[in-house]
Design a protein around this motif. Structure first.
Motif, PDB file in Angstrom:
ATOM      1  N   VAL A   1       0.860  -1.183   0.000  1.00 24.12           N
ATOM      2  CA  VAL A   1       0.000   0.000   0.000  1.00 24.12           C
ATOM      3  C   VAL A   1       0.895   1.232   0.000  1.00 24.12           C
ATOM      4  N   PRO A   2       0.664   2.183  -0.904  1.00 28.04           N
ATOM      5  CA  PRO A   2       1.507   3.384  -0.933  1.00 28.04           C
ATOM      6  C   PRO A   2       1.196   4.292   0.249  1.00 28.04           C
ATOM      7  N   PRO A   3       2.113   5.203   0.597  1.00 26.50           N
ATOM      8  CA  PRO A   3       1.861   6.140   1.703  1.00 26.50           C
ATOM      9  C   PRO A   3       0.621   6.996   1.422  1.00 26.50           C
ATOM     10  N   GLY A   4      -0.058   7.375   2.511  1.00 26.80           N
ATOM     11  CA  GLY A   4      -1.241   8.215   2.393  1.00 26.80           C
ATOM     12  C   GLY A   4      -2.523   7.459   2.184  1.00 26.80           C
ATOM     13  N   ILE A   5      -2.434   6.126   2.032  1.00 21.14           N
ATOM     14  CA  ILE A   5      -3.617   5.288   1.805  1.00 21.14           C
ATOM     15  C   ILE A   5      -3.596   4.149   2.809  1.00 21.14           C
ATOM     16  N   ARG A   6      -4.713   3.939   3.488  1.00 20.29           N
ATOM     17  CA  ARG A   6      -4.777   2.853   4.469  1.00 20.29           C
ATOM     18  C   ARG A   6      -4.852   1.497   3.789  1.00 20.29           C
ATOM     19  N   ARG A   7      -5.711   1.367   2.797  1.00 26.20           N
ATOM     20  CA  ARG A   7      -5.818   0.116   2.044  1.00 26.20           C
ATOM     21  C   ARG A   7      -6.233   0.444   0.618  1.00 26.20           C
ATOM     22  N   LEU A   8      -5.898  -0.476  -0.296  1.00 26.04           N
ATOM     23  CA  LEU A   8      -6.195  -0.257  -1.703  1.00 26.04           C
ATOM     24  C   LEU A   8      -7.695  -0.256  -1.937  1.00 26.04           C
TER      25      LEU A   8
ATOM     26  N   VAL B   1      -8.505   9.491  -4.273  1.00 31.45           N
ATOM     27  CA  VAL B   1      -8.046  10.667  -4.997  1.00 31.45           C
ATOM     28  C   VAL B   1      -7.419  11.671  -4.032  1.00 31.45           C
ATOM     29  N   SER B   2      -6.638  12.585  -4.590  1.00 31.30           N
ATOM     30  CA  SER B   2      -6.101  13.691  -3.803  1.00 31.30           C
ATOM     31  C   SER B   2      -7.208  14.718  -3.553  1.00 31.30           C
ATOM     32  N   PRO B   3      -7.094  15.522  -2.490  1.00 27.94           N
ATOM     33  CA  PRO B   3      -8.135  16.534  -2.239  1.00 27.94           C
ATOM     34  C   PRO B   3      -8.346  17.492  -3.406  1.00 27.94           C
ATOM     35  N   ALA B   4      -7.254  17.899  -4.085  1.00 32.03           N
ATOM     36  CA  ALA B   4      -7.400  18.828  -5.215  1.00 32.03           C
ATOM     37  C   ALA B   4      -8.144  18.169  -6.372  1.00 32.03           C
ATOM     38  N   LEU B   5      -7.880  16.882  -6.630  1.00 31.51           N
ATOM     39  CA  LEU B   5      -8.586  16.192  -7.707  1.00 31.51           C
ATOM     40  C   LEU B   5     -10.054  15.991  -7.353  1.00 31.51           C
ATOM     41  N   LYS B   6     -10.341  15.709  -6.100  1.00 32.40           N
ATOM     42  CA  LYS B   6     -11.746  15.564  -5.679  1.00 32.40           C
ATOM     43  C   LYS B   6     -12.507  16.873  -5.880  1.00 32.40           C
ATOM     44  N   GLU B   7     -11.829  17.982  -5.545  1.00 33.23           N
ATOM     45  CA  GLU B   7     -12.464  19.285  -5.741  1.00 33.23           C
ATOM     46  C   GLU B   7     -12.717  19.547  -7.222  1.00 33.23           C
TER      47      GLU B   7
ATOM     48  N   SER C   1     -15.807   5.252  -8.729  1.00 37.32           N
ATOM     49  CA  SER C   1     -16.409   5.975  -7.609  1.00 37.32           C
ATOM     50  C   SER C   1     -15.326   6.294  -6.587  1.00 37.32           C
ATOM     51  N   VAL C   2     -15.430   7.472  -5.989  1.00 38.39           N
ATOM     52  CA  VAL C   2     -14.425   7.930  -5.029  1.00 38.39           C
ATOM     53  C   VAL C   2     -14.640   7.215  -3.702  1.00 38.39           C
ATOM     54  N   ALA C   3     -13.597   6.505  -3.260  1.00 31.06           N
ATOM     55  CA  ALA C   3     -13.685   5.735  -2.011  1.00 31.06           C
ATOM     56  C   ALA C   3     -12.924   6.372  -0.862  1.00 31.06           C
ATOM     57  N   GLY C   4     -12.197   7.445  -1.111  1.00 33.40           N
ATOM     58  CA  GLY C   4     -11.429   8.078  -0.042  1.00 33.40           C
ATOM     59  C   GLY C   4     -10.501   9.137  -0.605  1.00 33.40           C
ATOM     60  N   VAL C   5      -9.772   9.759   0.300  1.00 30.70           N
ATOM     61  CA  VAL C   5      -8.856  10.848  -0.049  1.00 30.70           C
ATOM     62  C   VAL C   5      -7.448  10.461   0.387  1.00 30.70           C
ATOM     63  N   ILE C   6      -6.470  10.741  -0.446  1.00 28.69           N
ATOM     64  CA  ILE C   6      -5.066  10.444  -0.140  1.00 28.69           C
ATOM     65  C   ILE C   6      -4.557  11.424   0.906  1.00 28.69           C
ATOM     66  N   GLY C   7      -3.846  10.922   1.907  1.00 30.88           N
ATOM     67  CA  GLY C   7      -3.275  11.774   2.947  1.00 30.88           C
ATOM     68  C   GLY C   7      -2.069  12.553   2.448  1.00 30.88           C
ATOM     69  N   ASP C   8      -1.647  13.523   3.272  1.00 28.57           N
ATOM     70  CA  ASP C   8      -0.541  14.398   2.867  1.00 28.57           C
ATOM     71  C   ASP C   8       0.744  13.637   2.583  1.00 28.57           C
ATOM     72  N   GLU C   9       1.011  12.557   3.323  1.00 27.61           N
ATOM     73  CA  GLU C   9       2.269  11.845   3.121  1.00 27.61           C
ATOM     74  C   GLU C   9       2.328  11.142   1.773  1.00 27.61           C
TER      75      GLU C   9
ATOM     76  N   THR D   1      -3.872  13.655  -8.380  1.00 25.34           N
ATOM     77  CA  THR D   1      -3.429  12.268  -8.495  1.00 25.34           C
ATOM     78  C   THR D   1      -4.508  11.342  -7.959  1.00 25.34           C
ATOM     79  N   TYR D   2      -4.471  10.095  -8.398  1.00 27.39           N
ATOM     80  CA  TYR D   2      -5.436   9.105  -7.919  1.00 27.39           C
ATOM     81  C   TYR D   2      -4.824   7.721  -8.010  1.00 27.39           C
ATOM     82  N   VAL D   3      -5.350   6.812  -7.215  1.00 26.70           N
ATOM     83  CA  VAL D   3      -5.022   5.387  -7.270  1.00 26.70           C
ATOM     84  C   VAL D   3      -6.340   4.649  -7.443  1.00 26.70           C
ATOM     85  N   ALA D   4      -6.479   3.920  -8.556  1.00 30.00           N
ATOM     86  CA  ALA D   4      -7.745   3.267  -8.876  1.00 30.00           C
ATOM     87  C   ALA D   4      -7.528   1.773  -9.089  1.00 30.00           C
ATOM     88  N   ARG D   5      -8.619   1.037  -8.894  1.00 31.20           N
ATOM     89  CA  ARG D   5      -8.602  -0.402  -9.150  1.00 31.20           C
ATOM     90  C   ARG D   5      -9.674  -0.709 -10.197  1.00 31.20           C
TER      91      ARG D   5
END
Length: 798
Positions: free
Chosen positions: A123-130, A138-144, A161-169, A178-182
């Motif tokens: 799992v990359p930093p800023g995300i709890r689980r994939l 997604v990042s907060p700026a991309l969500k906006e 569908s957006v499942a969460g927001v990436i943390g600052d780290e 930026t986004y991480v999608a499955r």
């Protein structure tokens, strides 16, 4: 002969230097004078503190660059994996990983696709689980952006569908998109397998123009800052000398007065140091909205190193004391309010010319030796040469002012009064104007460099984007897969033409009696697609054609029917060579002439030596075939390019785009130019404030003379014009020097990057206009004190 019993007289004992407690006492007394000098004293102290504060804030910002870039690159490396030398096999702790970057209205969007192989994937930093299938984080700026009305087309391109927001780290900066999608399905050939995030890799070096611009921006910022700090510490110097004369009257010696003067300057510098730290801490909170060269950081990243911050905290007060002591050596303070200056020394021209000449000598070889190469020695020569050239201009200004005013004779009365004042003492005016000179010269040089770079980028993108065209490439599956992609793109509104093939590099195998071997390119497609690449006599599935791509090129004879090819050529990066895959061009192959030799549809245009239909050569036999697509579209169709990108992403999100339609450099360079111009304006206004203080103090010294002139009937407008001319002469001379230096330095910089010399005359005119504004600003603020001093009662004495 002396008596033997007499006491011997030893050598005279030298007076010991002042003890530490004497220094502390006198410095503390000077600080009390600065703190309790009444309204005028506080104005001078506040102006000194403001100038030092701005300088300290810029120094702290410059000292933050190493930690800022380290934090930025650290997060970049921690969240990425560019592929492993020995890819792991599918397991519980692995995932298939693919890039899905895209561009939306000229803005880069980073996308990553994942397909976990088991229950415990990395799992990359800023995300709890994939995210789950069909979902993305997604990042907060991309969500906006997605939630905004302008993000409708982008929502079509990212059907998750957006499942969460990436943390600052997990972000490079708060404005990163930026986004991480499955996705529901992800082909094996679209990505590579990884078992961890965080990859040790070196960032690519910055290109030569950017390196040059960064160095010159630092020099153009730091030089005015250093001059500004030195000038700010001299604000209120005349009034300070009057106070020191009073101290001499009550018994203080010269050394004591110098230490007290140092204390006054030290108080202003300490206030400025505290104010600069506060200004830096407050200003870095506004770092989030700023993006320069695609670099956007968090406020916490803008932090100087401990050693650099300590150096600034020590050097600024130390510089305040040293500048004051050096200034005090040029005067002799006597009692009864008399300040007797030492006999003025003739300003020598030779050493003043030596500074810019040495800077030019360091810079000229860099412009003669061809395009800039980023080496440590070149960086040192560029920075040193630029600083010497800019500093040499400030050293030339006092000599130039003295040389010009010394030759002026006659003229109206206001003009004569101004010239005579500068002939008697031009030091305070030239010290303040030197800050204007170096700020304007540096700003003009950096603006010239950015204007040349901007014009070069604009010309390159305009030439490359004359034909509205966008291309895509990705790892190919089979021809039916590629044919569906071509059909979907042709059905997109605004598309005028589409062509594409599956291609791959191959290697020639030597034939008996022929030692010629070398690389070649093969293109696979339907007859309809091959006709878009070459003039074919006739075509049906199963045909093969050899082209005239290599005709006339020495050492690379064209392929002929019956030639043997290796479909799996060795890779030149040192990896083990794959097993050969031999394929022979059929004897029935015919010759075809390419429609545009050397212009393939891919990102690296290459001539095709062989054109084959899928029935003649199955793309599956190639180890790494690429699907290459080129799309022409109509600029008049609204959002045609974005709709093409949506179609490509809907068909295959891992398609990589190449185009020359979006110029990302224009906005970036414009923002830097605006920042430099704004900083120059602030510096000029602050130096103008110092000129006001200096002018008012000089008027106060001449208050008895002004009263005598008023008693003799001299009009106030006459003296007002004299103040205007006294301010204008040094400023105009300084701006003339700055213009010459800035144009010369900018020309040398543009020559280093092989760019045409371009001058932004609007910026030059703007700088000259601001200089004129400073003259009027100083004059208008000096008139009220002048009117108050022009009274006959100023002649009274006791």
């Amino acid at each position: 002969m002396s008596s033997s019993g007499g006491a011997r007289t030893g050598p005279p004992v030298r007076a010991r230097g002042p003890a530490v407690h004497e220094w502390a006492r006198d410095l503390a007394m000077g600080m009390r004078f600065a703190a309790g000098g009444g309204r005028e004293g506080w104005i001078r102290t506040a102006l000194t503190a403001l100038g030092v504060a701005l300088g300290v804030a810029v120094l702290l910002l410059g000292a933050s660059v190493p930690s800022l870039t380290a934090a930025w690159h650290g997060r970049e490396k921690a969240r990425e994996n560019l592929g492993q030398e020995h890819p792991p096999k599918a397991a519980d702790n692995t995932t298939l990983y693919a890039s899905a970057d895209t561009v939306f209205h000229g803005t880069q969007i980073r996308g990553r696709l994942v397909r976990p192989d088991g229950a415990h994937p990395p799992v990359p930093p800023g995300i709890r689980r994939l995210p789950g299938p069909g979902r993305m984080i997604v990042s907060p700026a991309l969500k906006e952006l997605l939630d905004s009305p302008g993000g409708a087309l982008l929502r079509e391109r990212l059907p998750y569908s957006v499942a969460g927001v990436i943390g600052d780290e997990g972000l490079l900066g708060p404005q990163e998109l930026t986004y991480v999608a499955r996705p529901v399905a992800l082909r094996e050939s679209a990505g590579y397998r990884i078992d961890h995030f965080g990859k040790a890799w070196e960032s690519p070096p910055m290109r030569a123009p950017v390196v040059l611009l960064v160095i010159m921006t630092c020099v153009a910022l730091m030089m005015p800052v250093m001059v500004l700090i030195g000038t700010s510490l001299r604000f209120g110097n005349e009034r300070r000398e009057q106070r020191l004369a009073a101290l001499r009257l009550i018994g203080a010696d010269v050394r004591t007065t110098r230490r007290i003067a140092s204390g006054e300057a030290l108080f202003g510098s300490l206030l400025g140091l505290a104010g600069g730290a506060a200004l830096f801490l407050g200003g870095r909170q506004f770092a989030s909205p700023i993006t320069l060269w695609d670099v956007n950081v968090f406020p916490a990243d803008v932090a100087p190193g401990a050693l650099a911050a300590a150096a600034v905290a020590v050097l600024v007060p130390t510089a305040a004391v040293l500048v004051t002591l050096i200034a005090q050596r040029g005067i002799t303070v006597e009692p009864l309010g008399i300040v007797r200056r030492r006999p003025p020394l003739r300003r020598r021209l030779l050493w003043r010319l030596a500074l810019p000449a040495l800077g030019t000598v360091l810079l000229l070889p860099l412009s003669w030796s061809g395009p800039w190469t980023d080496t440590g020695l070149n960086t040192l020569r560029l920075a040193a040469g630029s600083m010497l050239l800019l500093f040499g201009v400030t050293a030339l200004l006092p000599w130039l002012v003295d040389a010009v005013v010394g030759r002026l004779r006659g003229g109206p009365v206001p003009w004569q009064l101004a010239v005579r004042r500068l002939q008697l003492s031009s030091g305070p005016a030239t010290r303040a104007v030197s800050g204007i000179t170096v700020a304007v010269a540096g700003a003009i040089a950096v603006h010239m460099l950015m204007t040349g770079m901007q014009a070069g980028y604009a010309a390159a993108y305009a030439k490359s984007g004359e034909l509205p065209r966008v291309g895509y490439w990705a790892e190919a599956g089979d021809w039916p897969h590629a044919r569906r992609a071509l059909g979907a793109l042709r059905a997109t509104p605004g598309v005028s033409a589409v062509r594409g093939v599956i291609d791959a590099p191959v290697d020639r195998l030597p034939r008996q009696g022929d030692g010629a071997a070398g690389g070649a390119n093969v293109g696979i497609g339907s007859c309809a697609e091959l006709r878009r690449l070459a003039h074919l006599p006739s075509c049906r599935d199963g045909d093969v054609f050899v082209t005239d791509a290599r005709s006339g090129k020495a050492g690379r004879p064209p392929l002929a029917p019956g030639a043997a090819l290796d479909l799996a050529p060795p890779v030149a990066d040192g990896t083990p060579a794959p097993a050969p895959r031999s394929w022979k061009i059929p004897a029935t192959a015919r010759t075809a002439r390419l429609a545009s030799p050397g212009d393939g549809p891919g990102p690296f245009p290459a001539p095709y030596d062989v054109l084959a239909t899928p029935a003649a050569l199955d793309p599956a036999r190639l180890p790494a075939p690429l699907m290459e697509i080129q799309v022409d579209f109509d600029r008049g169709t609204p959002d045609a390019l974005e709709r093409i990108r949506n179609t490509a992403a809907r068909f295959d999100p891992t398609l990589r785009e190449y185009s020359f339609l979006d110029n990302p450099h224009d906005q970036q360079l414009s923002s830097v130019r605006s920042a430099i111009f704004t900083g120059s304006v602030i510096t000029l206004l602050l130096i103008g404030g110092g000129l006001v203080i200096s002018t008012v103090e000089q008027l106060h010294e001449r208050r008895r003379l002004l009263s005598a002139l008023d008693a003799h009937g001299i009009r106030r407008t006459t003296l007002g014009w004299s103040v205007l001319w006294g301010t204008a002469l040094p400023v105009v001379l300084g701006l003339g020097l700055a213009l010459g230096c800035g144009l010369a330095l900018g020309t040398l910089l543009l020559t280093m990057i092989d760019s045409s010399v371009t001058v932004d005359w609007l910026v030059v005119a703007g700088m000259a206009g601001i200089g004129a504004g400073v003259i009027l600003f100083v004059t208008l603020l000096s008139l009220p004190p002048l009117w108050r001093m022009m009274r006959p009662d100023g002649l009274r004495t006791e």
